[in-house]
Design a protein around this motif. Structure first.
Motif, PDB file in Angstrom:
ATOM      1  N   PHE A  62       7.461  -0.432  -3.826  1.00 21.20           N
ATOM      2  CA  PHE A  62       6.990   0.580  -4.785  1.00 21.20           C
ATOM      3  C   PHE A  62       7.739   0.533  -6.109  1.00 21.20           C
ATOM      4  O   PHE A  62       7.664   1.462  -6.891  1.00 21.20           O
ATOM      5  N   ASN A  98       3.933  -3.483  -2.064  1.00 20.83           N
ATOM      6  CA  ASN A  98       4.354  -2.518  -3.069  1.00 20.83           C
ATOM      7  C   ASN A  98       3.411  -1.362  -3.285  1.00 20.83           C
ATOM      8  O   ASN A  98       3.738  -0.435  -4.013  1.00 20.83           O
ATOM      9  N   GLY A  99       2.217  -1.447  -2.677  1.00 19.80           N
ATOM     10  CA  GLY A  99       1.258  -0.408  -2.953  1.00 19.80           C
ATOM     11  C   GLY A  99       0.737  -0.506  -4.364  1.00 19.80           C
ATOM     12  O   GLY A  99       0.730  -1.583  -4.962  1.00 19.80           O
ATOM     13  N   ASN A 100       0.339   0.643  -4.895  1.00 18.49           N
ATOM     14  CA  ASN A 100      -0.386   0.648  -6.154  1.00 18.49           C
ATOM     15  C   ASN A 100      -0.046   1.933  -6.875  1.00 18.49           C
ATOM     16  O   ASN A 100      -0.419   3.016  -6.428  1.00 18.49           O
ATOM     17  N   TYR A 101       0.691   1.861  -7.966  1.00 18.70           N
ATOM     18  CA  TYR A 101       0.934   3.060  -8.751  1.00 18.70           C
ATOM     19  C   TYR A 101       0.945   2.692 -10.229  1.00 18.70           C
ATOM     20  O   TYR A 101       1.641   1.760 -10.632  1.00 18.70           O
ATOM     21  N   THR A 152       9.525  10.406  -0.038  1.00 14.62           N
ATOM     22  CA  THR A 152       8.721   9.250  -0.444  1.00 14.62           C
ATOM     23  C   THR A 152       7.393   9.320   0.312  1.00 14.62           C
ATOM     24  O   THR A 152       7.390   9.274   1.544  1.00 14.62           O
ATOM     25  N   VAL A 203       2.830   8.659   0.238  1.00 16.39           N
ATOM     26  CA  VAL A 203       1.699   7.938  -0.349  1.00 16.39           C
ATOM     27  C   VAL A 203       0.402   8.671  -0.032  1.00 16.39           C
ATOM     28  O   VAL A 203       0.322   9.456   0.908  1.00 16.39           O
ATOM     29  N   ASP A 254       4.826  13.632  -6.913  1.00 17.90           N
ATOM     30  CA  ASP A 254       4.229  12.329  -7.181  1.00 17.90           C
ATOM     31  C   ASP A 254       4.364  11.408  -5.975  1.00 17.90           C
ATOM     32  O   ASP A 254       5.452  11.250  -5.426  1.00 17.90           O
ATOM     33  N   PRO A 255       3.270  10.772  -5.594  1.00 22.60           N
ATOM     34  CA  PRO A 255       3.399   9.753  -4.537  1.00 22.60           C
ATOM     35  C   PRO A 255       4.024   8.489  -5.131  1.00 22.60           C
ATOM     36  O   PRO A 255       4.035   8.319  -6.352  1.00 22.60           O
ATOM     37  N   VAL A 256       4.564   7.620  -4.273  1.00 21.97           N
ATOM     38  CA  VAL A 256       5.098   6.355  -4.808  1.00 21.97           C
ATOM     39  C   VAL A 256       4.004   5.308  -4.930  1.00 21.97           C
ATOM     40  O   VAL A 256       4.172   4.302  -5.595  1.00 21.97           O
ATOM     41  N   SER A 257       2.899   5.542  -4.227  1.00 24.75           N
ATOM     42  CA  SER A 257       1.850   4.545  -4.292  1.00 24.75           C
ATOM     43  C   SER A 257       0.498   5.182  -4.029  1.00 24.75           C
ATOM     44  O   SER A 257       0.393   6.152  -3.283  1.00 24.75           O
TER      45      SER A 257
END
Lengths: 277, 255, 327
Positions: A140, A221-224, B135, B137, B161-164
Motif C-alpha cells: 500500500f 499493493n492494492g489501489n489507492y 489499516t 480496505v 481513509d482506507p489504504v487501498s
C-alpha cells in the motif's frame, strides 16, 4: 544511410522477398496494429477533453511515470552487475543463477504479486521482521509499487543487458587487462560504453514493462489514488463503472507509449554505429 | 538453459491448445443440454451448490462464467453466449437491460456489508468508527461493493481513509485473510465464505444500504425454458434456503 | 631497480605449446610457425591471458605469479583490439590512466607516442575512421605507452596491404631499435623475421623446432613451414637435413635419367607466377617447389593434376644437421 541492399536501382539484387515470409509478416503487423487503430477509432472525441482533465488521471499518470522511472533505475543498478556476472564470470551454478533470475519472466503477474506478498507483506518472511524493526511495510505504499515493478522488470533488463554484454567482444576486456586496468576499470571504461546501446535498450524494455505492470502491483499493493494507483490500475477500476472513461485513459496510455518509443528511438536507440568500424 | 529458454514458448503453445479446446465451452454438448450462467463472483459458492442439484434434477450440464457484475453485464450486452445473467447489483443489470438482451429481471437476493477483521479481532473493532486508526480496505468507488461502501460510510459520517480501494470484494477479503490489513468492508456472504479466517463484525447501519441481486434470462439463450427453470430454482424454497445459508438475505415474499 | 636481465621463459600451455626461450633487453625475437603451432598461445600466456605452467622470468620478476594487469607486458593484438568508442588519444592514454597516472599526464604521454608514430593529427579520431596502417600504429603506441619490459606483437602486419606493411615494417624497425625491453614478434612472414628480428624461434606442433640467427634459420630451415616461407625445399632424414632451391629442380614428364640425381614424382597441385618464373607446388612426398620458365610450363602443360617428375643434381643440395643449425 548506408548498408548493403540499399544500393542502386529498383528491386533487390538478391530477388524479391518470398511471399511465404511477407504474408505472415503482414499478418503479424495487422494483429498488432488493428486493435490499436480500432481503439483510437472507438474513442469518443467529444468527451475526451473532460476525461483527460480529471485529477485521478493526472495523479495516476504522474505516479506511473515516477514509479516506472524509479524501477528502471533500480533495475539498472541491480541488473547491470548481475548481467555482467552472467556474461563475463565463469563459475559453478551460473546456469542455475540465470534460471533463477529469469523465473519471474514466465510467472503470471498475479503469482508475482502473491510471491511478493509472501516475502514482503506485513506477515511476510522479510516483511514481518522489517515491520517490527522499522515500522515500515511495503504494501500500500509507493515503495511497494516500485518493488513490484522491479520484481517483474528486472529479468527483462538482465536478459537484455546480458545479451548486449555477450555480443561485445571480450578481446576488449583482455586488451584493457594487458594495459593494466582492473576489472572494475575495464567494466566502467570499456565494457559498459561498448554495450551502451544494449543497456539503453534494456532500460527502455524495463521501463515499458513497469509502465504496463498491473497484476503484481494490484495484488501486492492494492489501489489507492496518488499512492498506489498507476495508469493500468486506474484503467482497470474505471472500466468497472465507466467504459468511455476507461477508453479515454487507454488512449492516453497508448499515445504516451508511442511517444516514449519514438523519442528514445531517435535519441539513443538509432545510434548503432558506435561499434561498427 | 535450453529448457528454460523454451519455457515461454511451451507455455504459449499450451495456452493456445487449451484455449482452442476450451473455447467452445458454451457450445451445446453431444447429448445433455447445457445451461450457461453468467454470475457475479460473490454467487460462486451458492450457485455451485445449486448447480449440482439442478444438473441431477434436469439432466443438464451447468456451466458458470464467474466475474465482476459489470464485466459480465457488458459481455452479455456484447452478445456473449449464455442463458442466464445474475448480477450483484441493479446498476450492472441496467447495462444488459439497456442493450436489450434481457428478459424479465427478478430481484432474488440481497446482501449487506459487514466488517471483517483478523481472526479474534485483535484491534477490538466494534463499529465503523473504529476503522479510524487501523489499516483497512474497501472496494473501489467504481465497483458495486464500493458504491455501497461509500454510501454506508457517508451515511455513518465515517472519514477514516482506507489504504487501498480494491477492484472487487474478493480482493478486499483477500487483503484481510492474508494479514496485510486489519479490517475490510465486505459482504456478509463473503464473511460466511471466509469461515474462521476472519471475525465478522456486523454493522447495523448496513441494513439501510442493501445491495440487490438480480437475475434474468438472456436474449441469446438457446434454451429459454431451461433458463427460466434456473430462475425458478433461485426463488424456490430450496433456493432461498441455500441463499440464506450462504449469508444472503432473501425477499420477504416472491413470485 | 636492478639492471634488467631480459626474458627467460620455459613454460607450457597444456595441450597447446611448450617452449623455452630467452631474450636480452633490446633483443627482437621472431616467433614463426604454421597456424596451430602455438604462437598465439605462447603470447597470450606471456601476457597473462592464458593459463600456463612452468617458469617465466622478466627482469627478475616471476610473471606467472602476477595477473595480466600487474605484468609489465605490452600486447599488440592480432586484430588490434583498439577500443572503438575511444579516440586514438584516449586509446593510448588508457594504459597510463589505468596504471594510476593523472589524466593530464596520460594525455600528454599519449600525444607524445602518437607524435612518434606520426599520428599527431589523428589523435581525436576514433579507430573506425583510421586506416589499417594508422590503426596498427595506434595499437603499437598504446602498447608502448605503458612502458612495458616485454613487448608482444601478434602478427602486426596481418591484414595490411603490401605497401602499407612495408612502410610500417620500416617504421617498426626504427622503434624497436630504440626500445630497450624484449620484443617478441609473431609473424607469418619471412621478411618480418629477416628485417626486424635478431633471433628467430620456429614453433612447430607446439614445440620449438629450431632457433638461431635469422639468416642461419633461413639458409638451413628444418621445418617444411620455414622452408616454404623462405622458398626452399627441405628434406629430413633423421637428424640430417638437405635443402635445395626451387630453381635447381628440373621438371620432366618422364622419369629422368642420370645417376647423381634425386628424383620424385607426383601431380602438380598448384602453379603460380613467381617473379619471372612459374612456381609449381608438386604433391610429392614431401611436397616440393619447382620453378620453371613460362615457356616450359606451357610446353609441358603443367596444370594442376598433371603427373610430373622432379629431379635435382646432388651438387645443388646442401646438407646440414644439428651442428650447423645449432643453438
Amino acid at each position: 544511410m548506408r548498408g548493403p541492399g540499399r544500393g542502386s536501382g529498383r528491386g533487390d539484387p538478391l530477388g524479391r522477398p518470398p511471399l511465404v515470409l511477407v504474408l505472415p509478416a503482414a499478418l503479424a503487423v495487422l494483429v498488432l496494429v488493428v486493435p490499436l487503430v480500432a481503439m483510437v477509432a472507438e474513442t469518443d472525441w467529444a468527451t475526451l477533453p473532460s476525461e483527460l482533465a480529471s485529477e485521478p488521471l493526472r495523479d495516476a499518470l504522474w505516479l506511473s511515470i515516477v514509479t516506472s522511472t524509479a524501477a528502471m533505475l533500480v533495475c539498472l543498478v541491480l541488473g547491470l552487475p548481475v548481467a555482467w556476472i552472467l556474461a563475463r564470470v565463469t563459475f559453478r551454478g551460473r546456469g542455475v543463477l540465470r534460471a533463477l533470475v529469469t523465473v519471474p519472466l514466465v510467472l503470471p503477474p498475479v503469482v508475482a504479486g502473491i510471491a511478493l506478498r509472501n516475502a514482503f507483506g506485513r506477515t511476510g518472511v522479510v516483511g514481518e521482521p522489517l515491520l517490527e524493526l522499522t515500522g515500515f511495510a511495503f504494501p500500500f505504499t509507493t515503495w511497494g509499487v516500485v518493488l513490484a515493478h522491479v520484481f517483474v522488470s528486472l529479468p527483462f533488463v538482465v536478459i537484455a543487458i546480458e545479451g548486449a554484454l555477450r555480443s561485445a567482444d571480450p578481446v576488449y576486456d583482455a586488451a584493457a587487462a594487458t594495459l593494466g586496468a582492473t576489472r572494475w576499470t575495464a567494466f566502467r571504461r570499456v565494457t559498459v560504453p561498448l554495450a551502451m546501446p544494449g543497456i539503453l535498450a534494456g532500460m527502455v524494455l524495463g521501463w515499458s514493462r513497469s509502465l504496463g505492470e498491473f497484476g503484481a502491483t494490484i495484488t501486492f499493493n492494492g489501489n489507492y489514488p496518488g499512492t498506489t494507483q498507476t495508469m493500468p490500475t486506474l484503467i482497470y477500476v474505471t472500466r468497472q463503472s465507466d467504459q468511455d472513461a476507461a477508453q479515454a485513459l487507454s488512449l492516453v496510455m497508448l499515445v504516451m507509449s508511442i511517444a516514449v518509443l519514438l523519442l528514445l528511438r531517435d535519441r539513443w536507440l538509432g545510434e548503432r554505429s558506435l561499434v561498427t568500424p | 538453459m535450453t529448457v528454460l529458454r523454451s519455457a515461454p514458448l511451451v507455455a504459449i503453445t499450451l495456452a493456445l491448445v487449451l484455449a482452442a479446446c476450451g473455447g467452445e465451452g458454451t457450445a451445446r454438448g453431444d447429448d445433455d443440454p447445457q445451461l450457461t450462467v453468467l454470475a457475479a463472483a460473490s454467487l460462486t459458492d451458492v450457485f455451485t451448490e445449486l448447480g449440482e442439484a439442478f444438473e441431477a434434477d434436469q439432466q443438464v450440464e451447468v456451466t458458470f462464467s464467474l466475474g465482476s457484475s459489470t464485466d459480465l453485464a457488458q459481455q452479455a450486452a456484447d452478445g456473449a453466449p449464455g442463458d442466464v445473467l445474475a448480477t450483484a447489483d441493479t446498476t450492472s443489470m441496467a447495462i444488459a437491460d439497456d442493450a436489450g438482451v434481457t428478459g424479465d429481471v427478478v430481484d432474488f437476493a440481497g446482501n449487506v456489508l459487514v466488517i471483517v477483521t483478523r481472526p479474534g479481532n485483535p484491534q477490538g473493532i466494534e463499529s465503523l468508527d473504529d476503522l479510524e486508526g487501523v489499516t483497512w480496505v474497501r472496494c473501489a468507488d467504481e465497483v458495486p461493493c464500493g458504491r455501497v461502501a461509500v454510501e454506508l460510510l457517508d451515511a455513518a459520517g465515517v472519514t477514516a481513509d482506507p489504504v487501498s480501494l480494491e477492484d472487487d470484494v474478493r480482493a478486499t477479503l483477500d487483503k484481510v485473510t492474508s494479514g496485510e490489513v486489519d479490517a475490510g468492508l465486505v459482504y456478509a456472504t463473503d464473511a460466511v465464505a471466509a469461515g474462521d479466517e476472519v471475525t465478522t463484525v456486523e454493522v447495523p447501519e448496513a441494513a439501510d444500504v442493501p445491495t440487490t441481486y438480480a437475475v434474468t434470462s438472456l436474449e441469446q439463450s438457446v434454451d429459454a425454458e431451461l433458463a427460466q427453470a434456473w430462475i425458478d430454482l433461485l426463488v424456490s424454497d430450496d433456493g432461498r434456503q441455500a441463499l440464506e445459508e450462504a449469508g444472503f438475505t432473501v425477499p420477504e415474499e416472491s413470485q | 631497480m636492478s639492471a634488467p636481465t631480459g626474458l627467460d621463459v620455459d613454460l607450457e600451455v597444456p595441450g597447446r605449446v611448450r617452449a623455452a626461450l630467452t631474450g636480452r633487453p633490446g633483443q627482437v625475437i621472431a616467433l614463426i610457425g604454421p597456424n596451430g603451432a602455438g604462437k598465439s598461445s605462447l603470447v597470450h600466456a606471456l601476457a597473462g591471458l592464458a593459463r600456463a605452467e612452468g617458469r617465466a622470468d622478466l627482469d627478475g620478476v616471476d610473471l606467472l605469479a602476477r595477473s595480466a594487469r600487474e605484468r609489465e607486458v605490452g600486447l599488440v593484438f592480432q586484430d588490434r583490439a583498439l577500443f572503438p568508442h575511444l579516440s586514438a588519444r584516449d586509446n593510448v592514454a588508457f594504459g597510463p590512466r589505468a596504471r594510476g597516472v593523472s589524466r593530464r599526464e596520460s594525455r600528454e604521454r599519449a600525444d607524445h607516442w602518437l607524435a612518434r608514430m606520426g599520428l599527431a593529427e589523428l589523435a581525436d579520431r576514433r579507430p573506425g575512421r583510421l586506416s589499417g596502417g594508422q590503426a596498427q600504429r595506434v595499437a603499437i603506441a598504446r602498447a608502448l605507452a605503458t612502458e612495458p619490459r616485454l613487448l608482444l606483437l601478434d602478427e602486426p602486419m596481418a591484414g595490411l596491404d603490401v605497401t602499407v606493411a612495408m612502410s610500417l615494417r620500416v617504421e617498426l624497425a626504427r622503434h624497436l631499435r630504440d626500445y630497450d625491453g624484449v620484443t617478441l614478434l609473431v609473424t607469418h612472414d619471412a621478411i618480418d623475421a629477416l628485417t626486424l628480428a635478431d633471433h628467430v624461434v620456429v614453433l612447430d606442433e607446439g614445440r620449438v623446432a629450431q632457433q638461431g640467427r635469422p639468416e642461419d634459420v633461413a639458409a638451413h630451415p628444418r621445418t617444411a613451414h620455414v622452408a616454404r616461407l623462405v622458398g626452399l625445399n627441405v628434406l629430413r632424414e633423421g637428424d640430417e637435413f638437405r635443402s635445395f632451391r626451387p630453381r635447381d629442380v628440373t621438371v620432366s614428364l618422364r622419369r629422368p635419367e642420370g645417376s647423381a640425381r634425386l628424383a620424385w614424382s607426383g601431380p602438380v597441385s598448384s602453379a603460380q607466377q613467381h617473379g619471372d618464373a612459374v612456381r609449381l607446388l608438386v604433391d610429392t612426398t614431401p611436397p616440393l617447389l619447382a620453378d620453371v620458365t613460362p615457356q616450359a610450363a606451357t610446353e609441358l602443360g603443367l596444370e594442376p593434376g598433371r603427373e610430373v617428375w622432379l629431379s635435382v643434381k646432388a651438387t645443388a643440395v646442401s646438407r646440414y644437421g644439428d651442428v650447423v643449425a645449432g643453438r
